[in-house]
Every structure is written in structure tokens, then in C-alpha cells.
Write an enzyme that holds these catalytic residues in place. Structure first.
Site, PDB file in Angstrom:
ATOM      1  N   GLY A   9     -30.487 -29.677 -50.235  1.00 15.81           N
ATOM      2  CA  GLY A   9     -29.918 -28.688 -49.310  1.00 15.81           C
ATOM      3  C   GLY A   9     -28.457 -28.976 -49.033  1.00 15.81           C
ATOM      4  N   ARG A  12     -24.927 -25.463 -48.045  1.00 20.65           N
ATOM      5  CA  ARG A  12     -24.405 -24.697 -46.898  1.00 20.65           C
ATOM      6  C   ARG A  12     -24.484 -25.552 -45.640  1.00 20.65           C
ATOM      7  NH1 ARG A  12     -27.954 -20.751 -45.221  1.00 20.65           N
ATOM      8  NH2 ARG A  12     -29.672 -21.307 -46.598  1.00 20.65           N
ATOM      9  N   VAL A  64     -37.248 -28.067 -53.226  1.00 17.45           N
ATOM     10  CA  VAL A  64     -37.751 -29.427 -52.968  1.00 17.45           C
ATOM     11  C   VAL A  64     -39.070 -29.451 -52.192  1.00 17.45           C
ATOM     12  CG1 VAL A  64     -35.522 -30.621 -53.192  1.00 17.45           C
ATOM     13  CG2 VAL A  64     -36.216 -29.707 -50.954  1.00 17.45           C
ATOM     14  N   ASN A  91     -31.854 -33.447 -46.652  1.00 15.96           N
ATOM     15  CA  ASN A  91     -31.286 -32.565 -45.629  1.00 15.96           C
ATOM     16  C   ASN A  91     -31.899 -31.166 -45.616  1.00 15.96           C
ATOM     17  OD1 ASN A  91     -29.085 -31.769 -43.675  1.00 15.96           O
ATOM     18  ND2 ASN A  91     -28.659 -30.362 -45.370  1.00 15.96           N
ATOM     19  N   SER A 147     -34.000 -33.746 -36.203  1.00 16.50           N
ATOM     20  CA  SER A 147     -33.482 -32.768 -35.228  1.00 16.50           C
ATOM     21  C   SER A 147     -33.851 -33.273 -33.837  1.00 16.50           C
ATOM     22  CB  SER A 147     -34.166 -31.420 -35.477  1.00 16.50           C
ATOM     23  OG  SER A 147     -33.980 -30.551 -34.378  1.00 16.50           O
ATOM     24  N   TYR A 160     -41.772 -26.668 -36.669  1.00 14.01           N
ATOM     25  CA  TYR A 160     -40.474 -27.339 -36.898  1.00 14.01           C
ATOM     26  C   TYR A 160     -40.461 -28.702 -36.195  1.00 14.01           C
ATOM     27  CZ  TYR A 160     -35.352 -27.807 -37.129  1.00 14.01           C
ATOM     28  OH  TYR A 160     -34.073 -28.249 -37.373  1.00 14.01           O
ATOM     29  N   ILE A 193     -26.074 -27.101 -33.779  1.00 18.46           N
ATOM     30  CA  ILE A 193     -24.889 -27.147 -34.638  1.00 18.46           C
ATOM     31  C   ILE A 193     -24.697 -25.745 -35.233  1.00 18.46           C
ATOM     32  CG2 ILE A 193     -23.859 -28.248 -36.668  1.00 18.46           C
ATOM     33  CD1 ILE A 193     -24.424 -30.254 -34.381  1.00 18.46           C
TER      34      ILE A 193
HETATM   35  P1  NAP Z   1     -28.719 -23.887 -43.213  1.00 13.79           P
HETATM   36  O1  NAP Z   1     -27.271 -23.569 -43.040  1.00 13.79           O
HETATM   37  O2  NAP Z   1     -29.723 -22.802 -43.104  1.00 13.79           O
HETATM   38  O3  NAP Z   1     -28.870 -24.671 -44.617  1.00 13.79           O
HETATM   39  C1  NAP Z   1     -30.145 -25.045 -45.055  1.00 13.79           C
HETATM   40  C2  NAP Z   1     -30.009 -25.794 -46.358  1.00 13.79           C
HETATM   41  O4  NAP Z   1     -31.310 -26.199 -46.798  1.00 13.79           O
HETATM   42  C3  NAP Z   1     -29.413 -24.942 -47.467  1.00 13.79           C
HETATM   43  O5  NAP Z   1     -28.618 -25.755 -48.278  1.00 13.79           O
HETATM   44  C4  NAP Z   1     -30.664 -24.472 -48.219  1.00 13.79           C
HETATM   45  O6  NAP Z   1     -30.427 -24.168 -49.584  1.00 13.79           O
HETATM   46  C5  NAP Z   1     -31.497 -25.729 -48.126  1.00 13.79           C
HETATM   47  N1  NAP Z   1     -32.912 -25.478 -48.389  1.00 13.79           N
HETATM   48  C6  NAP Z   1     -33.800 -24.809 -47.625  1.00 13.79           C
HETATM   49  N2  NAP Z   1     -35.010 -24.809 -48.217  1.00 13.79           N
HETATM   50  C7  NAP Z   1     -34.877 -25.494 -49.383  1.00 13.79           C
HETATM   51  C8  NAP Z   1     -35.768 -25.845 -50.433  1.00 13.79           C
HETATM   52  N3  NAP Z   1     -37.063 -25.507 -50.405  1.00 13.79           N
HETATM   53  N4  NAP Z   1     -35.276 -26.560 -51.468  1.00 13.79           N
HETATM   54  C9  NAP Z   1     -33.972 -26.929 -51.522  1.00 13.79           C
HETATM   55  N5  NAP Z   1     -33.091 -26.630 -50.547  1.00 13.79           N
HETATM   56  C10 NAP Z   1     -33.535 -25.921 -49.498  1.00 13.79           C
HETATM   57  O7  NAP Z   1     -29.182 -24.949 -42.134  1.00 13.79           O
HETATM   58  P2  NAP Z   1     -28.439 -26.182 -41.450  1.00 13.79           P
HETATM   59  O8  NAP Z   1     -28.292 -25.847 -40.021  1.00 13.79           O
HETATM   60  O9  NAP Z   1     -27.275 -26.619 -42.212  1.00 13.79           O
HETATM   61  O10 NAP Z   1     -29.619 -27.248 -41.554  1.00 13.79           O
HETATM   62  C11 NAP Z   1     -29.555 -28.405 -42.366  1.00 13.79           C
HETATM   63  C12 NAP Z   1     -30.547 -29.410 -41.826  1.00 13.79           C
HETATM   64  O11 NAP Z   1     -30.181 -29.740 -40.482  1.00 13.79           O
HETATM   65  C13 NAP Z   1     -31.982 -28.885 -41.752  1.00 13.79           C
HETATM   66  O12 NAP Z   1     -32.879 -29.930 -42.092  1.00 13.79           O
HETATM   67  C14 NAP Z   1     -32.133 -28.505 -40.297  1.00 13.79           C
HETATM   68  O13 NAP Z   1     -33.473 -28.539 -39.880  1.00 13.79           O
HETATM   69  C15 NAP Z   1     -31.294 -29.590 -39.633  1.00 13.79           C
HETATM   70  N6  NAP Z   1     -30.850 -29.262 -38.274  1.00 13.79           N
HETATM   71  C16 NAP Z   1     -30.026 -28.215 -38.039  1.00 13.79           C
HETATM   72  C17 NAP Z   1     -29.633 -27.948 -36.721  1.00 13.79           C
HETATM   73  C18 NAP Z   1     -28.703 -26.824 -36.374  1.00 13.79           C
HETATM   74  O14 NAP Z   1     -28.519 -26.557 -35.163  1.00 13.79           O
HETATM   75  N7  NAP Z   1     -28.071 -26.164 -37.316  1.00 13.79           N
HETATM   76  C19 NAP Z   1     -30.115 -28.761 -35.671  1.00 13.79           C
HETATM   77  C20 NAP Z   1     -30.965 -29.809 -35.970  1.00 13.79           C
HETATM   78  C21 NAP Z   1     -31.328 -30.073 -37.279  1.00 13.79           C
HETATM   79  P3  NAP Z   1     -29.982 -22.671 -50.015  1.00 13.79           P
HETATM   80  O15 NAP Z   1     -28.526 -22.564 -49.638  1.00 13.79           O
HETATM   81  O16 NAP Z   1     -30.192 -22.635 -51.475  1.00 13.79           O
HETATM   82  O17 NAP Z   1     -30.835 -21.723 -49.259  1.00 13.79           O
END
Ligand code: NAP
Length: 251
Positions: A9, A12, A64, A91, A147, A160, A193
Site C-alpha cells: 500500500g 497513496r 496483499v 501499510n 491505528s 477495523y 491523518i
Molecule cells: P489510503 O489513502 O486509502 O491508502 C490505502 C493504501 O492501501 C493504498 O496504497 C491502497 O492501494 C492500499 N491497499 C488497500 N488495499 C490493498 C490490498 N488489498 N492490497 C494492496 N494494497 C492495498 O489510506 P491511508 O489513510 O493512507 O491508510 C494507510 C494505512 O494507515 C492503513 O493501514 C490505514 O488503516 C492506516 N491509518 C490511516 C489513518 C488515517 O487517518 N488516514 C489513521 C490510522 C491508520 P491502492 O492505491 O492500489 O488502492
């Protein structure tokens, strides 16, 4: 010799910032993504790290949540950079935002498979390579994105929260199992975030939630990339959960 890092991941949001941080730290990079729409984004990151930091980068499409795709991802990494994998950043993650009555079985299975099972698959596949070449003086690192949902309950996020708490359990257990082998395992538990994940929720609700953050604002992806940079350069740190969250959760 340049070291190698794999990030799931990495296309993005938080993953993009972490990919760039890994490049900045001099790692050859394997950037994983899943959606066709993210190929160009991943290619851009690869070009950027090559140009700005002089490292090499490989972009690999893999879902994944599936063990076979994780196998292909690891094989592509080893074929390109050799069998000395130094860093794994797990990630990839998704969320449903659904109450526990209306949610469908397929939806929560998808969250568990993507957020938790992928971390089990990837660590299971990478650790045999790490044990072969890591030691106290040549450390390897696994960094897992959890998280604050893994630390506290969040309404409409039962699946989640279960996945993110599971990641913390996995992190602590593997940290102990591999501590004597030069492999450190840590987790980052971000608060709110600003990424596509947050942009997808109701913006009025988001504003209200942001008001409950003691520091008063939503975090930036650079806050999480900074935590990754710290973990990778902290040789006495293992089994820990670092939570940049604006003070909303205290451990
Ligand atoms: P995001 O912008 O939606 O990005 C999600 C990423 O995960 C993308 O690169 C996506 O790939 C990838 N992904 C999703 N399903 C996948 C799969 N089956 N196989 C391979 N890649 C996959 O989300 P984000 O906010 O950056 O989140 C990243 C991590 O941080 C996650 O684990 C999320 O739970 C955690 N997190 C985020 C926050 C927040 O507030 N944003 C808070 C706590 C934890 P594609 O681009 O190809 O779809």
C-alpha cells in the site's frame, strides 16, 4: 551496499509519504499497490526516489489480502534486489465505516483479510529471508501500520478496530520471537491523518471529530513518515507502538 525495503500500500496517502521517506533514507524500494488507478501514482513515486535520492525502485501490483499475491510480491522483490530484504513496511489498509447490524460478512472479511491477514502473510514470507542475514550489527526492521482504532474502540469500526488491535498483538509477539536475531518489529498507530481514507467520510462529522483532538487539528502524512524514519534509525526500539495522534489517545 544499498539496503532493500518493501512497502505494501505504498501508492497513496500515508504509504506514499512512507515510500518517499524510505527513498530519502537510501533504501532500494519495492512499492506495492492494488488498484489499476494507482499504477501511475506508484510509477511517479518510483521515478521521484530514483531522481531525488539515487535509489532503485520497483512497482508491483498485488492484492496483499491474498497469500498467492504476497508470494508474487516477495518473489518480484527478491528477483530484482536479491534475497537480503532489510525492511518490510506493512501499510495496506481499508475501512468500512459500517454499523455491526447492517455490515455484510464479505465486507468485514475483506477488512480482516486486507488489514490483518496481509500482515501475517507478508511477515511469514519475509522473515525467512531476514533471519538469514540480519544480526545485532546489521539489523532488519518490520514496521506495521496499526491505528488508534487498535488502542481504543471507535463507533462503526468494529472490524477495523479488531484488525488494528490484531496488528499490535502480532507486532509484540514477533518482536519477542526475533529480538535475538537482529530483527526489530514495531507498529505505528496513527490518529486522524488527512488522506483519501478520511476524505471519504462525512466532512461535517470529520470537522466535529477534529474538534475533539487535544492539539486541535488533523495530522499530516509527514507525521507518520517521520515516525517511520525514527523507528528505522532507533536500534534499541522493538515491540513498541508509536502513536502520533494529536493527544487524542494516551498510552
Ligand atoms: P489510503 O489513502 O486509502 O491508502 C490505502 C493504501 O492501501 C493504498 O496504497 C491502497 O492501494 C492500499 N491497499 C488497500 N488495499 C490493498 C490490498 N488489498 N492490497 C494492496 N494494497 C492495498 O489510506 P491511508 O489513510 O493512507 O491508510 C494507510 C494505512 O494507515 C492503513 O493501514 C490505514 O488503516 C492506516 N491509518 C490511516 C489513518 C488515517 O487517518 N488516514 C489513521 C490510522 C491508520 P491502492 O492505491 O492500489 O488502492
Amino acid at each position: 551496499m544499498a539496503k532493500t525495503a518493501i512497502i505494501t500500500g505504498g501508492s497513496r496517502g500515508i504509504g506514499e509519504a512512507m515510500s518517499l521517506k524510505l527513498g530519502e533514507l537510501g533504501y532500494n524500494l519495492v512499492i506495492n499497490y492494488r488498484s489499476e488507478s494507482s499504477k501511475a501514482l506508484s510509477d511517479n513515486i518510483a521515478e521521484k526516489v530514483k531522481k531525488e535520492y539515487g535509489v532503485d525502485a520497483l512497482v508491483v501490483k498485488a492484492d496483499v489480502s491474498k497469500y498467492e499475491d504476497c508470494e508474487s510480491l516477495v518473489k518480484a522483490a527478491v528477483d530484482k534486489f536479491g534475497d537480503k530484504i532489510d525492511v518490510l513496511v506493512n501499510n495496506a489498509g481499508i475501512t468500512n465505516n459500517s454499523n455491526w447490524i447492517d455490515i455484510k460478512r464479505e465486507q468485514y472479511e475483506n477488512v480482516i483479510n486486507t488489514n490483518l491477514m496481509s500482515f501475517l502473510h507478508m511477515t511469514h514470507l519475509i522473515l525467512p529471508y531476514m533471519v538469514n542475514h540480519c544480526d545485532k550489527d546489521n539489523q532488519c526492521c518490520i514496521v506495521n501500520t496499526s491505528s488508534i482504532g487498535g488502542l481504543i474502540g471507535v463507533i462503526n469500526q468494529a472490524d477495523y478496530c479488531a484488525s488494528k488491535a490484531g496488528i499490535i498483538g502480532l507486532t509484540r509477539a514477533l518482536a519477542l520471537e526475533f529480538a535475538g536475531k537482529g530483527i526489530r518489529v514495531n507498529a505505528i498507530a496513527p490518529g486522524m491523518i488527512m488522506t483519501d481514507m478520511l476524505r471519504g467520510v462525512n466532512q461535517d462529522e470529520l470537522k466535529a471529530l477534529a474538534g475533539t483532538i487535544p492539539q486541535g487539528f488533523i495530522g499530516d502524512v509527514s507525521d507518520i513518515a517521520g515516525a517511520l524514519g525514527y523507528i528505522l534509525t532507533a536500534p534499541y526500539l522493538t515491540g513498541q507502538v508509536i502513536s502520533p495522534n494529536g493527544g487524542i489517545v494516551q498510552q
